[in-house]
Design a protein around this motif. Structure first.
Motif, PDB file in Angstrom:
ATOM      1  N   ARG A   1       0.991  -1.229  -0.057  1.00 14.89           N
ATOM      2  CA  ARG A   1       0.163  -0.058  -0.018  1.00 14.89           C
ATOM      3  C   ARG A   1       0.933   1.297  -0.069  1.00 14.89           C
TER       4      ARG A   1
ATOM      5  N   THR B   1      -6.937   7.499  -5.455  1.00 17.42           N
ATOM      6  CA  THR B   1      -5.802   6.750  -5.365  1.00 17.42           C
ATOM      7  C   THR B   1      -5.602   5.876  -3.800  1.00 17.42           C
ATOM      8  N   ILE B   2      -5.499   7.033  -2.848  1.00 21.58           N
ATOM      9  CA  ILE B   2      -5.252   6.523  -1.650  1.00 21.58           C
ATOM     10  C   ILE B   2      -6.435   5.628  -1.152  1.00 21.58           C
TER      11      ILE B   2
ATOM     12  N   ALA C   1       0.334   3.961  -3.107  1.00 13.37           N
ATOM     13  CA  ALA C   1      -0.178   5.556  -2.699  1.00 13.37           C
ATOM     14  C   ALA C   1       0.467   6.533  -3.513  1.00 13.37           C
TER      15      ALA C   1
ATOM     16  N   SER D   1      -0.757   9.116  -5.864  1.00 13.68           N
ATOM     17  CA  SER D   1      -1.634  10.124  -5.241  1.00 13.68           C
ATOM     18  C   SER D   1      -0.806  11.429  -4.781  1.00 13.68           C
TER      19      SER D   1
END
Length: 184
Positions: A78, A135-136, A82, A85
């Motif tokens: 993750r 996106t996050i 991220a 973003s």
């Protein structure tokens, strides 16, 4: 136009490499390590060729190294997911500058509807912030297939749709104003 796509591919190369290696191997550590090595190699290659590198290239490299390291240490993709973003947020912040779009518009547009161009610049900034937040949100799910779809289809599609909508709106407004001016 070709150089724009080449630049985009270059900017997102480490993300593309990460995704391909992860999909093929299902190994987040390997994919992240290859992405970091690729980003470093890309900068070294540019330096060897004496190509000047902008601030965004170094910022992207730093993000890949920092987020990649966090991904390797936690074995959680993750962090790397991220990364796009952050680019959206940075671009959105730049787009908050009043009138930033005016220099990119044809003279006819800047002469006839400069106030709409300024307003559209703020709409583009809002779009970038929304895409960054999206996106996050998608990265937090940890679903790589969903993330890949969002980044490659939804985010790109939203920008293409926004560009097409802006073009149509500007065209209608300009045509309307020019017709009204001709009647007067």
């Amino acid at each position: 136009m070709k150089s724009v796509f080449a630049r985009l591919a270059s900017d997102f190369l480490s993300t593309i490499v990460f995704l391909i290696v992860y999909v093929v191997t299902d190994n987040v550590i390997l994919a992240t390590s290859v992405a970091i090595a690729g980003a470093i190699a890309q900068v070294i290659y540019a330096r060897v060729r004496s190509t000047s590198l902008g601030y965004m290239t170094y910022a992207s490299l730093a993000l890949v190294i920092v987020l990649g390291t966090a991904t390797i240490l936690t074995e959680d993709p993750r962090f790397v997911l991220a990364k796009p973003s952050i680019a959206h947020f940075a671009i959105g912040a730049i787009m908050l500058k009043r009138g930033w779009m005016l220099r990119y518009m044809p003279p006819r547009v800047t002469e006839v509807i400069p106030e709409y161009v300024t307003a559209a610049g703020y709409v583009w900034a809002a779009l970038m912030f929304a895409l960054g937040a999206g996106t996050i949100a998608v990265a937090m799910t940890g679903d790589l297939k969903l993330w890949a779809f969002y980044v490659s289809v939804v985010a790109v599609g939203a920008k293409i749709a926004a560009f097409a909508l802006q073009y149509l709106i500007f065209r209608v407004i300009i045509t309307s104003r020019l017709r009204a001016a001709a009647r007067a």
